[in-house]
Motif scaffolding. Structure first.
Motif, PDB file in Angstrom:
ATOM      1  N   PHE A  69       0.859  -1.185   0.000  1.00 10.12           N
ATOM      2  CA  PHE A  69       0.000   0.000   0.000  1.00 10.12           C
ATOM      3  C   PHE A  69       0.898   1.239   0.000  1.00 10.12           C
ATOM      4  CE2 PHE A  69      -2.587  -3.338   1.865  1.00 10.12           C
ATOM      5  CZ  PHE A  69      -3.781  -3.210   1.165  1.00 10.12           C
ATOM      6  N   GLU A  70       1.399   1.591  -1.176  1.00 11.49           N
ATOM      7  CA  GLU A  70       2.389   2.659  -1.293  1.00 11.49           C
ATOM      8  C   GLU A  70       1.836   4.033  -0.928  1.00 11.49           C
ATOM      9  OE1 GLU A  70       3.875   2.414  -5.244  1.00 11.49           O
ATOM     10  OE2 GLU A  70       4.986   0.548  -4.882  1.00 11.49           O
ATOM     11  N   THR A  71       0.530   4.212  -1.043  1.00 13.60           N
ATOM     12  CA  THR A  71      -0.061   5.529  -0.743  1.00 13.60           C
ATOM     13  C   THR A  71      -0.494   5.656   0.722  1.00 13.60           C
ATOM     14  OG1 THR A  71      -2.226   4.746  -1.489  1.00 13.60           O
ATOM     15  CG2 THR A  71      -0.847   5.892  -3.112  1.00 13.60           C
ATOM     16  N   VAL A  72      -0.233   4.611   1.502  1.00 17.48           N
ATOM     17  CA  VAL A  72      -0.498   4.684   2.940  1.00 17.48           C
ATOM     18  C   VAL A  72       0.779   5.146   3.634  1.00 17.48           C
ATOM     19  CG1 VAL A  72      -1.063   3.384   5.027  1.00 17.48           C
ATOM     20  CG2 VAL A  72      -2.267   2.893   2.890  1.00 17.48           C
ATOM     21  N   LEU A  91      -2.855  12.109  10.132  1.00 12.78           N
ATOM     22  CA  LEU A  91      -1.469  12.396  10.527  1.00 12.78           C
ATOM     23  C   LEU A  91      -0.562  12.627   9.322  1.00 12.78           C
ATOM     24  CD1 LEU A  91      -0.959   9.695  13.335  1.00 12.78           C
ATOM     25  CD2 LEU A  91      -1.773  12.042  13.590  1.00 12.78           C
ATOM     26  N   SER A  92      -0.964  12.111   8.157  1.00  7.11           N
ATOM     27  CA  SER A  92      -0.115  12.196   6.971  1.00  7.11           C
ATOM     28  C   SER A  92      -0.144  13.597   6.369  1.00  7.11           C
ATOM     29  CB  SER A  92      -0.592  11.181   5.924  1.00  7.11           C
ATOM     30  OG  SER A  92       0.154  11.316   4.731  1.00  7.11           O
ATOM     31  N   GLN A  93       1.024  14.067   5.945  1.00  7.34           N
ATOM     32  CA  GLN A  93       1.132  15.370   5.300  1.00  7.34           C
ATOM     33  C   GLN A  93       0.984  15.257   3.778  1.00  7.34           C
ATOM     34  OE1 GLN A  93       1.491  18.281   7.122  1.00  7.34           O
ATOM     35  NE2 GLN A  93       1.202  16.890   8.853  1.00  7.34           N
ATOM     36  N   THR A  94       1.029  14.018   3.287  1.00  8.21           N
ATOM     37  CA  THR A  94       1.016  13.842   1.828  1.00  8.21           C
ATOM     38  C   THR A  94      -0.158  13.018   1.314  1.00  8.21           C
ATOM     39  OG1 THR A  94       2.477  11.923   2.111  1.00  8.21           O
ATOM     40  CG2 THR A  94       3.515  14.049   1.624  1.00  8.21           C
ATOM     41  N   ASN A  95      -0.668  12.100   2.136  1.00  8.92           N
ATOM     42  CA  ASN A  95      -1.743  11.215   1.694  1.00  8.92           C
ATOM     43  C   ASN A  95      -3.000  11.445   2.520  1.00  8.92           C
ATOM     44  OD1 ASN A  95      -0.070   9.720  -0.233  1.00  8.92           O
ATOM     45  ND2 ASN A  95       0.966   8.925   1.589  1.00  8.92           N
ATOM     46  N   PRO A  96      -4.136  11.665   1.879  1.00  8.70           N
ATOM     47  CA  PRO A  96      -5.362  12.010   2.599  1.00  8.70           C
ATOM     48  C   PRO A  96      -5.995  10.814   3.312  1.00  8.70           C
ATOM     49  CG  PRO A  96      -5.846  11.804   0.272  1.00  8.70           C
ATOM     50  CD  PRO A  96      -4.358  11.659   0.409  1.00  8.70           C
ATOM     51  N   PHE A  98      -9.905   9.416   4.213  1.00 11.87           N
ATOM     52  CA  PHE A  98     -11.295   9.615   3.802  1.00 11.87           C
ATOM     53  C   PHE A  98     -12.249   8.999   4.815  1.00 11.87           C
ATOM     54  CE2 PHE A  98      -8.737   9.766  -0.003  1.00 11.87           C
ATOM     55  CZ  PHE A  98      -9.339  10.725  -0.827  1.00 11.87           C
ATOM     56  N   VAL A  99     -13.354   9.683   5.089  1.00 13.39           N
ATOM     57  CA  VAL A  99     -14.457   9.133   5.873  1.00 13.39           C
ATOM     58  C   VAL A  99     -15.707   9.241   5.007  1.00 13.39           C
ATOM     59  CG1 VAL A  99     -15.881   9.328   7.941  1.00 13.39           C
ATOM     60  CG2 VAL A  99     -13.429   9.769   8.080  1.00 13.39           C
ATOM     61  N   ASN A 100     -16.279   8.094   4.696  1.00 14.20           N
ATOM     62  CA  ASN A 100     -17.455   8.027   3.813  1.00 14.20           C
ATOM     63  C   ASN A 100     -17.177   8.703   2.469  1.00 14.20           C
ATOM     64  OD1 ASN A 100     -18.893   6.731   5.891  1.00 14.20           O
ATOM     65  ND2 ASN A 100     -19.535   8.689   6.753  1.00 14.20           N
ATOM     66  N   GLY A 101     -15.954   8.516   1.973  1.00 14.08           N
ATOM     67  CA  GLY A 101     -15.587   9.028   0.658  1.00 14.08           C
ATOM     68  C   GLY A 101     -15.162  10.473   0.630  1.00 14.08           C
ATOM     69  N   VAL A 102     -15.193  11.142   1.768  1.00  9.50           N
ATOM     70  CA  VAL A 102     -14.838  12.567   1.831  1.00  9.50           C
ATOM     71  C   VAL A 102     -13.512  12.723   2.566  1.00  9.50           C
ATOM     72  CG1 VAL A 102     -15.540  14.837   2.652  1.00  9.50           C
ATOM     73  CG2 VAL A 102     -17.274  13.206   1.866  1.00  9.50           C
ATOM     74  N   PRO A 103     -12.518  13.426   1.966  1.00  4.84           N
ATOM     75  CA  PRO A 103     -11.245  13.636   2.655  1.00  4.84           C
ATOM     76  C   PRO A 103     -11.432  14.550   3.866  1.00  4.84           C
ATOM     77  CG  PRO A 103     -11.325  14.920   0.636  1.00  4.84           C
ATOM     78  CD  PRO A 103     -12.537  14.044   0.617  1.00  4.84           C
ATOM     79  N   ILE A 104     -10.857  14.162   4.995  1.00  7.23           N
ATOM     80  CA  ILE A 104     -11.026  14.964   6.209  1.00  7.23           C
ATOM     81  C   ILE A 104      -9.875  15.950   6.354  1.00  7.23           C
ATOM     82  CG2 ILE A 104     -12.260  13.093   7.353  1.00  7.23           C
ATOM     83  CD1 ILE A 104      -9.744  12.649   9.066  1.00  7.23           C
ATOM     84  N   GLN A 105     -10.151  17.032   7.014  1.00  6.99           N
ATOM     85  CA  GLN A 105      -9.132  18.030   7.310  1.00  6.99           C
ATOM     86  C   GLN A 105      -8.889  18.029   8.815  1.00  6.99           C
ATOM     87  OE1 GLN A 105      -7.508  19.857   4.966  1.00  6.99           O
ATOM     88  NE2 GLN A 105      -8.692  18.727   3.421  1.00  6.99           N
ATOM     89  N   GLY A 106      -7.731  17.599   9.238  1.00  8.14           N
ATOM     90  CA  GLY A 106      -7.421  17.569  10.677  1.00  8.14           C
ATOM     91  C   GLY A 106      -8.047  16.374  11.353  1.00  8.14           C
ATOM     92  N   GLU A 107      -9.262  16.526  11.892  1.00  3.76           N
ATOM     93  CA  GLU A 107      -9.906  15.437  12.612  1.00  3.76           C
ATOM     94  C   GLU A 107     -11.392  15.387  12.286  1.00  3.76           C
ATOM     95  OE1 GLU A 107     -10.721  17.369  16.970  1.00  3.76           O
ATOM     96  OE2 GLU A 107      -8.619  16.845  16.502  1.00  3.76           O
ATOM     97  N   SER A 120      -6.653   7.497  -1.420  1.00  3.41           N
ATOM     98  CA  SER A 120      -7.699   7.208  -2.410  1.00  3.41           C
ATOM     99  C   SER A 120      -7.670   5.768  -2.891  1.00  3.41           C
ATOM    100  CB  SER A 120      -7.558   8.160  -3.596  1.00  3.41           C
ATOM    101  OG  SER A 120      -6.266   8.034  -4.182  1.00  3.41           O
ATOM    102  N   ARG A 121      -6.504   5.118  -2.853  1.00  2.00           N
ATOM    103  CA  ARG A 121      -6.397   3.724  -3.305  1.00  2.00           C
ATOM    104  C   ARG A 121      -6.004   2.788  -2.162  1.00  2.00           C
ATOM    105  NH1 ARG A 121      -2.011   3.838  -7.496  1.00  2.00           N
ATOM    106  NH2 ARG A 121      -1.325   5.656  -6.335  1.00  2.00           N
ATOM    107  N   GLY A 122      -6.127   3.273  -0.950  1.00  2.00           N
ATOM    108  CA  GLY A 122      -5.695   2.493   0.201  1.00  2.00           C
ATOM    109  C   GLY A 122      -6.769   1.570   0.751  1.00  2.00           C
TER     110      GLY A 122
END
Length: 317
Positions: A69-72, A91-96, A98-107, A120-122
Motif C-alpha cells: 500500500f504505497e499511498t499509505v 497524521l499524513s502530510q502527503t496522503n489524505p 477519507f471518511v465516507n468518501g470525503v477527505p477529512i481536514q485535521g480530525e 484514495s487507493r488504500g
C-alpha cells in the motif's frame, strides 16, 4: 492541517490496563477490514479496547498495513477516544484520509457505520460500535482482552518500555487480584463471625434463662432434701460456667472481627502504596516516550537540514 495529537502512554498502556483489569463501564469499537492485506484479511473484525491507536505502515502502528500500500503513510491516521465517542485524526502530510468518501481536514468525529479509507487507493475499513451489553469491554473474555492488550497497548513502544510496562501490569494486576481476594476473604470472615456471634447470643439468652430458672429452683429447694438442693446447686454451677464460656467465646469472635477489619485497613494502605508505585512507573514510561519522540523530531530536523544543504551545494561526497 496541524493537530494537537500526540501519542501517550495513558492512551495506550493506561487505557489497556483499565480494559483488562477494570473493564466495567468501558466501551470498545470494531474496525471491520474490507480490503485484503498481509496483516488483515477482508471480513476480519478487529476489536479495539484502548483509547488511542495509529493506522499506517509503521511497525509501531496498532493497525498496520504492508508495503504494497504505497499511498499509505508510515503513520497515516489515529483514532482517539473523544468524550463518549471516538474521532479520527489525519497524521499524513502527503496522503489524505477519507471518511465516507470525503477527505477529512485535521480530525473528524466518527459514527458507527462510517467507512474509513487511508488514501484514495488504500485499504477500506468499517467503523462499528456494538450495541447494548455487547459494546462493553467486560463482554470480552479475559484471555482475549490480554491478547488485545499486548497487540494494542504495548505495540507502539520499544523493548525498554515493554519491560517497564510489563512490570507496571504485573504490579497493578497483582494489586487488583490481591485486593479482590482479600476483600472476598474479609467479607467471608466477617459474615462467618457475625453468624457465630448471633448463634452465641441465642445460646447466652438460653443460658441466662436457665440460670434464672435454677436460681428460682434453688430457692424452692430449701424445703427439699439436702441431696435435691445439691443437685440444683451443681446444675446452677454448670449453667454459670457454660455462660462464662459463651461470653469468652463472644469476646473472641469480636476480636476476630476487629482483626479482620484491621487487615482490611492494611490492604487499603498496601493498595494505596501499590497505586503510587504504579503511577510512578507510568510517569517514567511517559518520560521515556517523550524523550524518544524528541529524539525522533530532532533526527527529522537534522535530515531536513541535510537535504537543504545538498540542494544548495550539491550532493555530498
Amino acid at each position: 492541517m496541524e493537530t494537537n495529537y500526540k501519542r501517550t502512554v495513558a492512551g495506550s498502556v493506561g487505557a489497556g490496563m483499565a480494559s483488562v483489569f477494570n473493564a466495567s463501564g468501558r466501551q470498545y469499537y470494531i474496525l471491520e477490514h474490507k480490503t485484503e492485506s498481509l496483516y488483515h484479511h477482508a471480513g476480519e473484525s478487529q476489536k479495539i479496547i484502548v483509547d488511542q491507536i495509529e493506522l499506517g505502515r509503521d511497525s509501531a502502528c496498532q493497525v498496520r498495513f504492508d508495503e504494497s500500500f504505497e499511498t499509505v503513510s508510515r503513520r497515516h491516521a489515529a483514532i482517539v477516544k473523544d468524550g463518549d465517542g471516538w474521532k479520527i485524526i489525519s497524521l499524513s502530510q502527503t496522503n489524505p484520509t477519507f471518511v465516507n468518501g470525503v477527505p477529512i481536514q485535521g480530525e473528524w468525529k466518527l459514527s458507527s457505520g462510517d467507512e474509513i479509507r487511508l488514501s484514495s487507493r488504500g485499504p477500506l475499513m468499517g467503523f462499528i460500535v456494538p450495541q447494548g451489553k455487547q459494546s462493553m469491554v467486560s463482554s470480552i473474555g479475559m484471555t482475549e482482552r490480554l491478547s488485545l492488550f499486548r497487540q494494542q497497548a504495548l505495540r507502539p513502544y520499544k523493548t525498554a518500555l515493554w519491560v517497564m510496562a510489563i512490570v507496571l501490569i504485573l504490579a497493578v494486576g497483582g494489586l487488583i487480584a490481591w485486593n479482590i481476594y482479600q476483600s472476598k476473604q474479609t467479607e467471608k470472615v466477617l459474615q462467618e463471625k457475625q453468624a457465630q456471634i448471633e448463634a452465641v447470643k441465642e445460646d447466652l439468652n438460653t443460658s441466662e434463662q436457665l440460670i434464672l430458672n435454677l436460681n428460682q429452683e434453688l430457692i424452692d429447694s430449701q424445703q427439699k432434701s439436702a441431696a435435691e438442693q445439691a443437685a440444683v446447686k451443681a446444675a446452677l454451677s454448670k449453667a454459670k460456667a457454660d455462660r462464662d464460656r459463651l461470653i469468652k467465646h463472644a469476646n473472641q469472635l469480636n476480636e476476630d472481627i476487629q482483626y479482620a477489619l484491621e487487615n482490611a485497613d492494611i490492604a487499603i494502605e498496601s493498595a494505596d502504596k501499590a497505586k503510587a508505585d504504579a503511577a510512578e512507573l507510568q510517569k517514567k514510561l511517559e518520560e521515556i516516550n517523550a524523550q524518544k519522540e524528541a529524539e525522533k523530531e530532532s533526527e527529522g530536523l537534522f535530515q531536513k537540514k541535510e537535504d537543504k544543504s545538498e540542494g544548495l551545494f550539491g550532493k555530498k561526497k
